[in-house]
Design an enzyme around this catalytic site. Sequence first.
Site, PDB file in Angstrom:
ATOM      1  N   ARG A   1     111.362 -48.887   5.009  1.00 50.45           N
ATOM      2  CA  ARG A   1     111.059 -49.892   6.033  1.00 50.45           C
ATOM      3  C   ARG A   1     111.427 -49.404   7.428  1.00 50.45           C
ATOM      4  O   ARG A   1     110.740 -49.720   8.408  1.00 50.45           O
ATOM      5  CB  ARG A   1     111.775 -51.197   5.696  1.00 50.45           C
ATOM      6  CG  ARG A   1     111.115 -51.899   4.495  1.00 50.45           C
ATOM      7  CD  ARG A   1     112.067 -52.805   3.773  1.00 50.45           C
ATOM      8  NE  ARG A   1     111.426 -53.596   2.735  1.00 50.45           N
ATOM      9  CZ  ARG A   1     111.229 -53.178   1.478  1.00 50.45           C
ATOM     10  NH1 ARG A   1     111.613 -51.965   1.105  1.00 50.45           N
ATOM     11  NH2 ARG A   1     110.640 -53.970   0.597  1.00 50.45           N
TER      12      ARG A   1
ATOM     13  N   LYS B   1     107.576 -50.499 -14.059  1.00 48.87           N
ATOM     14  CA  LYS B   1     108.321 -49.632 -13.134  1.00 48.87           C
ATOM     15  C   LYS B   1     107.917 -48.174 -13.324  1.00 48.87           C
ATOM     16  O   LYS B   1     106.902 -47.895 -13.940  1.00 48.87           O
ATOM     17  CB  LYS B   1     109.824 -49.855 -13.327  1.00 48.87           C
ATOM     18  CG  LYS B   1     110.262 -51.252 -12.888  1.00 48.87           C
ATOM     19  CD  LYS B   1     110.095 -51.400 -11.386  1.00 48.87           C
ATOM     20  CE  LYS B   1     110.134 -52.837 -10.940  1.00 48.87           C
ATOM     21  NZ  LYS B   1     109.861 -52.997  -9.526  1.00 48.87           N
TER      22      LYS B   1
ATOM     23  N   ARG C   1     100.335 -47.952 -12.295  1.00 47.60           N
ATOM     24  CA  ARG C   1     101.014 -49.175 -11.847  1.00 47.60           C
ATOM     25  C   ARG C   1     100.061 -50.052 -11.030  1.00 47.60           C
ATOM     26  O   ARG C   1      99.266 -49.542 -10.240  1.00 47.60           O
ATOM     27  CB  ARG C   1     102.266 -48.797 -11.039  1.00 47.60           C
ATOM     28  CG  ARG C   1     103.272 -48.072 -11.927  1.00 47.60           C
ATOM     29  CD  ARG C   1     104.464 -47.576 -11.151  1.00 47.60           C
ATOM     30  NE  ARG C   1     105.274 -48.658 -10.632  1.00 47.60           N
ATOM     31  CZ  ARG C   1     106.291 -48.477  -9.803  1.00 47.60           C
ATOM     32  NH1 ARG C   1     106.604 -47.247  -9.401  1.00 47.60           N
ATOM     33  NH2 ARG C   1     106.990 -49.490  -9.376  1.00 47.60           N
TER      34      ARG C   1
ATOM     35  N   ASP D   1     116.294 -52.931 -10.512  1.00 45.92           N
ATOM     36  CA  ASP D   1     116.501 -51.479 -10.568  1.00 45.92           C
ATOM     37  C   ASP D   1     117.797 -51.098 -11.294  1.00 45.92           C
ATOM     38  O   ASP D   1     118.051 -49.911 -11.514  1.00 45.92           O
ATOM     39  CB  ASP D   1     116.522 -50.893  -9.148  1.00 45.92           C
ATOM     40  CG  ASP D   1     115.148 -50.985  -8.488  1.00 45.92           C
ATOM     41  OD1 ASP D   1     114.151 -51.076  -9.231  1.00 45.92           O
ATOM     42  OD2 ASP D   1     115.070 -50.978  -7.248  1.00 45.92           O
TER      43      ASP D   1
ATOM     44  N   SER E   1     108.152 -60.356  -5.952  1.00 50.51           N
ATOM     45  CA  SER E   1     108.071 -58.926  -5.630  1.00 50.51           C
ATOM     46  C   SER E   1     108.271 -58.685  -4.138  1.00 50.51           C
ATOM     47  O   SER E   1     107.493 -59.169  -3.306  1.00 50.51           O
ATOM     48  CB  SER E   1     106.721 -58.350  -6.059  1.00 50.51           C
ATOM     49  OG  SER E   1     106.533 -57.087  -5.460  1.00 50.51           O
TER      50      SER E   1
ATOM     51  N   LYS F   1     117.133 -46.561  -0.294  1.00 49.31           N
ATOM     52  CA  LYS F   1     115.714 -46.209  -0.393  1.00 49.31           C
ATOM     53  C   LYS F   1     114.826 -47.302   0.219  1.00 49.31           C
ATOM     54  O   LYS F   1     113.949 -47.009   1.028  1.00 49.31           O
ATOM     55  CB  LYS F   1     115.367 -45.970  -1.872  1.00 49.31           C
ATOM     56  CG  LYS F   1     113.938 -45.533  -2.109  1.00 49.31           C
ATOM     57  CD  LYS F   1     113.794 -44.741  -3.391  1.00 49.31           C
ATOM     58  CE  LYS F   1     113.728 -45.612  -4.631  1.00 49.31           C
ATOM     59  NZ  LYS F   1     112.439 -46.301  -4.805  1.00 49.31           N
ATOM     60  N   SER F   2     115.073 -48.552  -0.138  1.00 47.92           N
ATOM     61  CA  SER F   2     114.220 -49.635   0.379  1.00 47.92           C
ATOM     62  C   SER F   2     114.319 -49.724   1.899  1.00 47.92           C
ATOM     63  O   SER F   2     113.308 -49.895   2.595  1.00 47.92           O
ATOM     64  CB  SER F   2     114.650 -50.978  -0.216  1.00 47.92           C
ATOM     65  OG  SER F   2     114.366 -51.017  -1.581  1.00 47.92           O
TER      66      SER F   2
END
Length: 427
Positions: free
Chosen positions: A19, A339, A114, A312, A159, A14-15
Amino acid sequence: MVKLKGSIKISGDKSISHRALILSAMATGKTKITNLLESEDINSTINVLKSLGVKIKKEKNIWVVYGNGTCGFLEPTKALDCGNSGTTARLMIGAVSSNPIRCSFVGDKSLSKRSMSRVTKILEKIGAQVNLTNYDYLPLIISGSENLLPRHHIMIKASAQVKSSIILAGLNIKGKTKITEKIKTRDHTERLMKYLKINFKMKVLKNNHTEIELNGPYEIKPKNISVAGDPSSAAFFIVGALITPGSAINLKNIALNPTRIAFLKILKKMGGKIKIKKLKNSCGEDVGNINAEYSRLKGVVINSKLSPFLIDEYPILSIAASQARGKTIMKGLAELRHKESDRIKSIVINLKKLNINVTQVKDNIEIYGKKIDLKKNKTIKTFGDHRIAMSFSILNLICDNMLLIDDVNCISISYPKFKNHLDKLLN
Ligand code: S3P
């Protein structure tokens, strides 16, 4: 009793998928992306980019992005909807901030609770104008500029989203944007930038701080990207195999980025029989296969220093802990409250329902492992959180399906093929 057997290829990370899309959109020209994760969060990024004038289409199994450059975003005519995705919101707020356009960002109920000021405070310091709801939340409006100031940013919070947001802004800032990270976070943005031959500097200082230095504005040449499998998604099946007697699985094509696989070290320390085989480097990321088999697990203490690398995976690690002999202490989990759900609460409430001895002491969770013996069905409250839904679906393997997960639809936020892949391993 069921067991997990066989071999599967996990969906794209996912990350890295976020990107890959964003950096391709900021390149000049056409990029083909293979094994892109197709999930709700990634759809949010695709739709936001499309609303900013980026052409994106799917041809057979390949996603094609026609990038307009680091200053190529067009002013959108409607609000940019980030859905449930914190990564879409935080990265894209940074990416548009150094373009001379006005954008409004919105999100779903969970995302609207958030914090966004963790990103916008930094962007305001260098000249972006931002209006937030209640000084911290979506919906927000940002007016970007081509004349944001180059500056040295010292990251206080660990982060990757905030770091990446500043990096993406910096790609179109004239002059030196410097970022010092005291605690290292996932570095997919930097790895992809290296792969794309973006000329920036990165060094680890004597005190272990990382320094990133950009000298923009950049013109990025497009280069095709292949996305490796998601280790955070693999974690569910790995724990599934470890706690289900008779299991032995093989997961292929997984990103083995050191900032993402700390959970494997923890599970090994718990006694997990796990083998990792690094096979290649793909687009800046090490990739390989992972084998896991049923193991008798024991409780461990997980130091708070590791929390940025496990952020996560705590939900699924808490499932492993619930089936380990003795006590597991997971320390320094404050960030889990911010989260997709308050994950401290989501983990504790649901394990308690199953008569697991679990306590929350400040920012720590303590779990005493125990065999689960249910006389009747129990409903698991996911709070709309995909990782909670998948974690308890895994625990369900050893609960004879007595757990009723209140919302399985939220799983499509990060892993729509979860059920399909689980079924393949169950056959
Ligand atoms: C992510 C960073 C992490 C992680 C999230 C994805 C990213 O969040 O929890 O799921 O892709 O950069 P933080 O940056 O808030 O730690």
